[in-house]
Design an enzyme around this catalytic site. Structure first.
Site, PDB file in Angstrom:
ATOM      1  N   ASN A  32       0.841  -1.200   0.000  1.00 54.21           N
ATOM      2  CA  ASN A  32       0.000   0.000   0.000  1.00 54.21           C
ATOM      3  C   ASN A  32       0.878   1.254   0.000  1.00 54.21           C
ATOM      4  O   ASN A  32       0.414   2.333   0.336  1.00 54.21           O
ATOM      5  CB  ASN A  32      -0.898   0.012   1.242  1.00 54.21           C
ATOM      6  CG  ASN A  32      -1.787  -1.214   1.301  1.00 54.21           C
ATOM      7  OD1 ASN A  32      -2.389  -1.582   0.303  1.00 54.21           O
ATOM      8  ND2 ASN A  32      -1.841  -1.851   2.458  1.00 54.21           N
ATOM      9  N   HIS A 119     -13.653  -2.484   7.161  1.00 52.71           N
ATOM     10  CA  HIS A 119     -12.428  -3.210   7.536  1.00 52.71           C
ATOM     11  C   HIS A 119     -12.548  -3.951   8.870  1.00 52.71           C
ATOM     12  O   HIS A 119     -13.299  -3.542   9.764  1.00 52.71           O
ATOM     13  CB  HIS A 119     -11.290  -2.190   7.640  1.00 52.71           C
ATOM     14  CG  HIS A 119      -9.934  -2.796   7.737  1.00 52.71           C
ATOM     15  ND1 HIS A 119      -9.226  -2.855   8.911  1.00 52.71           N
ATOM     16  CD2 HIS A 119      -9.163  -3.379   6.793  1.00 52.71           C
ATOM     17  CE1 HIS A 119      -8.066  -3.438   8.687  1.00 52.71           C
ATOM     18  NE2 HIS A 119      -7.989  -3.757   7.408  1.00 52.71           N
ATOM     19  N   GLU A 165     -15.652   3.479   4.717  1.00 56.80           N
ATOM     20  CA  GLU A 165     -14.321   3.791   4.171  1.00 56.80           C
ATOM     21  C   GLU A 165     -14.538   4.697   2.984  1.00 56.80           C
ATOM     22  O   GLU A 165     -15.528   4.545   2.257  1.00 56.80           O
ATOM     23  CB  GLU A 165     -13.617   2.508   3.708  1.00 56.80           C
ATOM     24  CG  GLU A 165     -13.137   1.652   4.852  1.00 56.80           C
ATOM     25  CD  GLU A 165     -12.663   0.272   4.418  1.00 56.80           C
ATOM     26  OE1 GLU A 165     -12.050   0.142   3.351  1.00 56.80           O
ATOM     27  OE2 GLU A 165     -12.926  -0.679   5.161  1.00 56.80           O
ATOM     28  N   SER A 169     -10.763  -0.984   0.617  1.00 58.63           N
ATOM     29  CA  SER A 169      -9.418  -1.549   0.513  1.00 58.63           C
ATOM     30  C   SER A 169      -9.311  -2.736  -0.419  1.00 58.63           C
ATOM     31  O   SER A 169      -8.263  -2.972  -1.000  1.00 58.63           O
ATOM     32  CB  SER A 169      -8.930  -1.956   1.902  1.00 58.63           C
ATOM     33  OG  SER A 169      -9.814  -2.884   2.491  1.00 58.63           O
ATOM     34  N   ASP A 194     -13.122   6.317   7.229  1.00 57.00           N
ATOM     35  CA  ASP A 194     -11.790   5.713   7.228  1.00 57.00           C
ATOM     36  C   ASP A 194     -11.142   6.029   5.877  1.00 57.00           C
ATOM     37  O   ASP A 194     -11.530   5.474   4.847  1.00 57.00           O
ATOM     38  CB  ASP A 194     -11.932   4.203   7.460  1.00 57.00           C
ATOM     39  CG  ASP A 194     -10.590   3.490   7.498  1.00 57.00           C
ATOM     40  OD1 ASP A 194      -9.583   4.087   7.092  1.00 57.00           O
ATOM     41  OD2 ASP A 194     -10.567   2.320   7.931  1.00 57.00           O
ATOM     42  N   HIS A 197      -7.039   4.315   2.530  1.00 54.56           N
ATOM     43  CA  HIS A 197      -6.476   4.107   1.187  1.00 54.56           C
ATOM     44  C   HIS A 197      -6.593   5.335   0.286  1.00 54.56           C
ATOM     45  O   HIS A 197      -6.093   5.323  -0.835  1.00 54.56           O
ATOM     46  CB  HIS A 197      -7.121   2.882   0.535  1.00 54.56           C
ATOM     47  CG  HIS A 197      -6.781   1.627   1.275  1.00 54.56           C
ATOM     48  ND1 HIS A 197      -5.663   0.882   0.998  1.00 54.56           N
ATOM     49  CD2 HIS A 197      -7.368   1.033   2.341  1.00 54.56           C
ATOM     50  CE1 HIS A 197      -5.587  -0.137   1.834  1.00 54.56           C
ATOM     51  NE2 HIS A 197      -6.614  -0.070   2.673  1.00 54.56           N
ATOM     52  N   LYS A 227       0.317   3.558   4.704  1.00 55.76           N
ATOM     53  CA  LYS A 227      -0.008   3.266   3.305  1.00 55.76           C
ATOM     54  C   LYS A 227       0.648   4.351   2.436  1.00 55.76           C
ATOM     55  O   LYS A 227       1.867   4.378   2.374  1.00 55.76           O
ATOM     56  CB  LYS A 227      -1.519   3.119   3.166  1.00 55.76           C
ATOM     57  CG  LYS A 227      -2.030   2.041   4.162  1.00 55.76           C
ATOM     58  CD  LYS A 227      -3.452   1.664   3.986  1.00 55.76           C
ATOM     59  CE  LYS A 227      -4.003   0.920   5.186  1.00 55.76           C
ATOM     60  NZ  LYS A 227      -3.369  -0.360   5.478  1.00 55.76           N
TER      61      LYS A 227
HETATM   62  C1  PLP Z   1      -9.504   0.395   5.537  1.00 53.61           C
HETATM   63  C2  PLP Z   1      -8.445   0.121   6.542  1.00 53.61           C
HETATM   64  N1  PLP Z   1      -8.569   0.647   7.777  1.00 53.61           N
HETATM   65  C3  PLP Z   1      -7.646   0.415   8.737  1.00 53.61           C
HETATM   66  C4  PLP Z   1      -6.538  -0.362   8.484  1.00 53.61           C
HETATM   67  C5  PLP Z   1      -5.547  -0.620   9.572  1.00 53.61           C
HETATM   68  O1  PLP Z   1      -4.434   0.202   9.409  1.00 53.61           O
HETATM   69  P1  PLP Z   1      -2.968  -0.256   9.885  1.00 53.61           P
HETATM   70  O2  PLP Z   1      -2.457  -1.150   8.792  1.00 53.61           O
HETATM   71  O3  PLP Z   1      -2.226   1.014  10.023  1.00 53.61           O
HETATM   72  O4  PLP Z   1      -3.115  -0.990  11.170  1.00 53.61           O
HETATM   73  C6  PLP Z   1      -6.358  -0.895   7.209  1.00 53.61           C
HETATM   74  C7  PLP Z   1      -5.145  -1.705   6.941  1.00 53.61           C
HETATM   75  O5  PLP Z   1      -5.103  -2.668   6.287  1.00 53.61           O
HETATM   76  C8  PLP Z   1      -7.339  -0.668   6.218  1.00 53.61           C
HETATM   77  O6  PLP Z   1      -7.228  -1.193   4.993  1.00 53.61           O
END
Ligand code: PLP
Length: 372
Positions: A32, A119, A165, A169, A194, A197, A227
């Site tokens: 990412n 997520h 989101e 993702s 969120d 991405h 990311k």
């Molecule tokens: C949409 C989403 N939120 C939160 C996270 C968690 O973030 P981190 O990888 O910094 O723990 C991810 C990670 O894969 C994600 O894709």
């Protein structure tokens, strides 16, 4: 000892879902690190500078004890100013931040309405939350509206929280943020976005798809730093009262060692890169356009984003195709349930500035062969 765990692993093996760690290898179509910052000279220099200024490697404790460092505070002040929120709080990971947010902010008697594809970190928070939660169809603002209205009719009196989101993702598609903001306004609800991405990739100065909503009294955003920012950790951005509440009640913040101050210094540098190096975003969007053309004949759907899924459906076939690509030198990963819904196992082709158009063309050729 550990019979249950061994049996569980055997079962995962039987159904083709056992996971294992492998060293990184091949051209990067899996990370990412969208803007190619993780290994960039500018971030290395930022860390070297911070070390030279005497910034410590370890924080030494939780933020509420000895672990609070000027680098954390500077990062939070700069992030809030850059992203447009009243305040910001730096967590050691996006997972911790998201889980803490959802477990802490909604109160007993509230309702969390979340997108079906949200997520795992949000699910973790909802499992711990005192508020009830309900999932609705993917990207369906009307379904969110109806879920809140139904809850009100049934006597729900608390606050409604909408968790989405901005860029999904595993699908690379976008939430209807404007419609969701309207729904939130109609119901006096809070919108939790969120931006994991989208941060760094979309919006003015890479401030995300919800940049226009940031700063509103009912909006809280999550910006992961591992990311496109090429670092680690996550920033929760929102009204000061939300940040103060997390500092006082968020167990994932309070009872955890503060992130490395060196990492905070690196994230500060990343935010500056977002503001002063738009050419990285331009290069990525050109790569996305090229990839969409090169991969379309193979059934890869254009998403208009750097995340290009090729849904193959069946777990085993997905992993076989991914492996065939890996053997040919392309690091493409297969994603299976429960990360994605049953029957939708897929290759997740992730585009970053760690590869160029020529490598995408070579991937397209290899994928043609691997698909048979
Ligand atoms: C949409 C989403 N939120 C939160 C996270 C968690 O973030 P981190 O990888 O910094 O723990 C991810 C990670 O894969 C994600 O894709």
């Amino acid at each position: 000892m550990f019979d249950a765990q061994s049996k569980d692993l055997e079962r995962l093996g039987r159904i083709g879902r056992r996971r294992a760690l492998h060293p990184r290898a091949g051209a990067d179509f899996a990370s990412n690190d969208y803007l190619g910052l993780a290994e960039s000279a500018r971030l290395r220099e930022a860390v070297a500078d911070a070390l030279a200024r005497g910034v410590p490697v370890g924080s030494g404790g939780s933020r509420l004890l000895r672990g609070n460092h000027a680098e954390h505070e500077a990062l939070e002040t700069e992030a809030a100013a850059f992203l447009g929120s009243e305040a910001a709080l730096y967590f050691s990971s996006g997972f911790a931040a998201n889980a803490t947010l959802l477990a802490t902010l909604p109160q007993r008697g509230d309702l969390i309405v979340h997108d079906a594809l949200i997520h795992a970190s949000a699910h973790e928070g909802m499992r711990l939350a005192r508020a009830e939660s309900v999932g609705v169809a993917h990207k369906d603002a009307q379904a969110v509206d109806e879920a809140i209205a139904r809850w009100r009719r049934a006597g729900g009196r608390g606050t409604a929280w909408i968790a989405v989101e901005s860029l999904y993702s595993m699908d690379g598609d976008r939430a209807p943020l404007d419609d969701l903001a309207d729904v939130a306004a109609r119901h006096d609800a809070v919108l939790l976005i969120d931006e994991a991405h989208a941060t760094g990739v979309f919006g003015p100065d890479g401030r995300g798809l919800g940049a226009g909503l940031e700063g509103q009294a009912n909006v809280v955003t999550l910006r992961t730093c591992g990311k496109a920012l090429g670092c680690e950790g996550a920033l929760v951005c929102g009204p000061q009262v939300v940040i103060d509440h997390l500092v006082n009640r968020g167990r994932g913040f309070i009872f955890s060692t503060a992130p490395s101050p060196l990492m905070a210094a690196a994230v500060r540098a990343s935010l500056k890169i977002l503001a002063d190096a738009p050419e990285r975003r331009t290069a990525l969007s050109q790569l996305v356009r090229d990839a969409e053309v090169l991969l379309a004949p193979l059934g890869v759907r254009a998403t208009g984003s750097q995340i290009l899924p090729l849904v193959l459906g069946e777990d085993r076939r997905t992993m076989e195709v991914a492996q065939a690509l890996q053997v040919r030198g392309f690091d493409v990963r297969g994603i299976r349930p429960p990360t994605v819904p049953e029957g939708t196992a897929r290759l997740r082709i992730s585009l970053t500035l760690n590869v160029d158009r020529g490598q995408v063309a070579a991937l397209a050729e290899a994928l043609r062969e691997a698909l048979g």
